[in-house]
Design an enzyme around this catalytic site. Structure first.
Site, PDB file in Angstrom:
ATOM      1  N   ASN A 112       0.812  -1.217   0.000  1.00 15.87           N
ATOM      2  CA  ASN A 112       0.000   0.000   0.000  1.00 15.87           C
ATOM      3  C   ASN A 112       0.847   1.269   0.000  1.00 15.87           C
ATOM      4  O   ASN A 112       0.463   2.280  -0.603  1.00 15.87           O
ATOM      5  CB  ASN A 112      -0.966   0.002   1.189  1.00 15.87           C
ATOM      6  CG  ASN A 112      -0.268  -0.103   2.526  1.00 15.87           C
ATOM      7  OD1 ASN A 112       0.642  -0.916   2.711  1.00 15.87           O
ATOM      8  ND2 ASN A 112      -0.694   0.704   3.487  1.00 15.87           N
ATOM      9  N   HIS A 113       2.016   1.241   0.630  1.00 11.71           N
ATOM     10  CA  HIS A 113       2.832   2.456   0.687  1.00 11.71           C
ATOM     11  C   HIS A 113       3.471   2.776  -0.660  1.00 11.71           C
ATOM     12  O   HIS A 113       3.633   3.954  -1.005  1.00 11.71           O
ATOM     13  CB  HIS A 113       3.879   2.335   1.790  1.00 11.71           C
ATOM     14  CG  HIS A 113       3.281   2.344   3.158  1.00 11.71           C
ATOM     15  ND1 HIS A 113       2.868   3.497   3.779  1.00 11.71           N
ATOM     16  CD2 HIS A 113       2.977   1.328   4.010  1.00 11.71           C
ATOM     17  CE1 HIS A 113       2.356   3.206   4.965  1.00 11.71           C
ATOM     18  NE2 HIS A 113       2.406   1.896   5.126  1.00 11.71           N
TER      19      HIS A 113
ATOM     20  N   HIS B  14     -12.229 -20.461   0.430  1.00  9.88           N
ATOM     21  CA  HIS B  14     -12.869 -20.325  -0.883  1.00  9.88           C
ATOM     22  C   HIS B  14     -11.926 -19.659  -1.886  1.00  9.88           C
ATOM     23  O   HIS B  14     -11.803 -20.111  -3.034  1.00  9.88           O
ATOM     24  CB  HIS B  14     -14.152 -19.507  -0.755  1.00  9.88           C
ATOM     25  CG  HIS B  14     -14.759 -19.134  -2.071  1.00  9.88           C
ATOM     26  ND1 HIS B  14     -15.319 -20.062  -2.927  1.00  9.88           N
ATOM     27  CD2 HIS B  14     -14.872 -17.925  -2.692  1.00  9.88           C
ATOM     28  CE1 HIS B  14     -15.753 -19.450  -4.021  1.00  9.88           C
ATOM     29  NE2 HIS B  14     -15.495 -18.155  -3.903  1.00  9.88           N
TER      30      HIS B  14
ATOM     31  N   HIS C 196       0.382  -8.339  -0.469  1.00 12.20           N
ATOM     32  CA  HIS C 196       0.618  -7.467   0.679  1.00 12.20           C
ATOM     33  C   HIS C 196      -0.555  -7.464   1.649  1.00 12.20           C
ATOM     34  O   HIS C 196      -0.384  -7.635   2.855  1.00 12.20           O
ATOM     35  CB  HIS C 196       0.901  -6.039   0.218  1.00 12.20           C
ATOM     36  CG  HIS C 196       1.277  -5.119   1.337  1.00 12.20           C
ATOM     37  ND1 HIS C 196       2.486  -5.205   1.991  1.00 12.20           N
ATOM     38  CD2 HIS C 196       0.597  -4.104   1.943  1.00 12.20           C
ATOM     39  CE1 HIS C 196       2.541  -4.278   2.945  1.00 12.20           C
ATOM     40  NE2 HIS C 196       1.409  -3.601   2.936  1.00 12.20           N
TER      41      HIS C 196
END
Length: 220
Positions: free
Chosen positions: A40-41, A164, A102
């Protein structure tokens, strides 16, 4: 993290866990390969979202121009730093029977196509997809933000959903994730089908990595 040369087995070498493997060349010398993922960064910085950047992190760019503008220019899509250091990263990686991501994956991400995600994120970083990251990289259910399998309390993890999702990826036995700091160290939940490895780069991380290596080897 060093990935074993044998694609049917995943191993984290004790050497890499102790900080002896520091780059691709060192990994190759031991018969492994260093593979890197976007988190995310990385996505935030490419979009110019510097909410978690320290003051020092901004000042590092002050040698070229006003620090914020310089950082934006360097990390934007097709920027010199993003293109050189981030464009070749994967966003989702399947190695043998392990899926690395991540944040986490949902069935809709698998249906969309893991290779398609990797290719589109690379195209975006290289400047051919506009300024905003693809939708599956933004929001709480994004591949780099998801926490459905990362809560330190197993009862708060959606193990049935994880099962799943893994069932939709041929041969996948486990999902290995970062993003959510694990105060107790590297650990597995959902019968070790969710492995959480974010240990915030603390000193105990060496022992945590060794623990992770043994866990994967014993689980098969």
């Amino acid at each position: 993290m060093e990935i074993s040369r044998n694609p049917s087995k995943l191993s984290v070498s004790p050497a890499s866990s102790m900080g002896l493997i520091v780059g691709p060349r060192e990994a190759v010398k031991t018969g492994g390969q260093l593979l890197t993922l976007n988190g995310n960064h990385e996505i935030m910085n490419i979009e110019g979202d510097f909410r978690y950047v320290t003051e020092k992190g901004l000042e590092e760019f002050d040698v070229w121009a006003y620090c914020v503008r310089a950082r934006i220019a360097a990390l934007r899509p097709n920027g010199p730093i993003s293109r050189r250091f981030l464009a070749n990263n994967s966003t989702v990686l399947v190695v043998g029977d392990s899926v690395f991501v991540h944040g986490g994956l949902l069935a809709k991400h698998v249906d969309y196509g893991l290779q398609r995600i990797n290719e589109e994120v690379r195209d975006w970083i290289n400047g051919s997809k506009g300024g905003r990251a693809p939708e599956y990289c933004r929001g709480r259910n994004a591949v780099v933000w998801l926490r459905k399998f990362s809560d330190e309390l197993e009862k708060n993890c959606d193990c049935s959903l994880l099962e799943h999702v893994l069932a939709t990826i041929p041969g996948a036995k486990r999902m290995i994730m970062g993003h959510t700091i694990q105060v107790a160290g590297i650990n597995g939940v959902c019968d070790s089908r969710a492995i959480r490895i974010d240990v915030e780069c603390r000193k105990a991380a060496v022992m945590d990595c060794l623990k992770f290596w043994r866990l994967i080897r014993t689980r098969g």
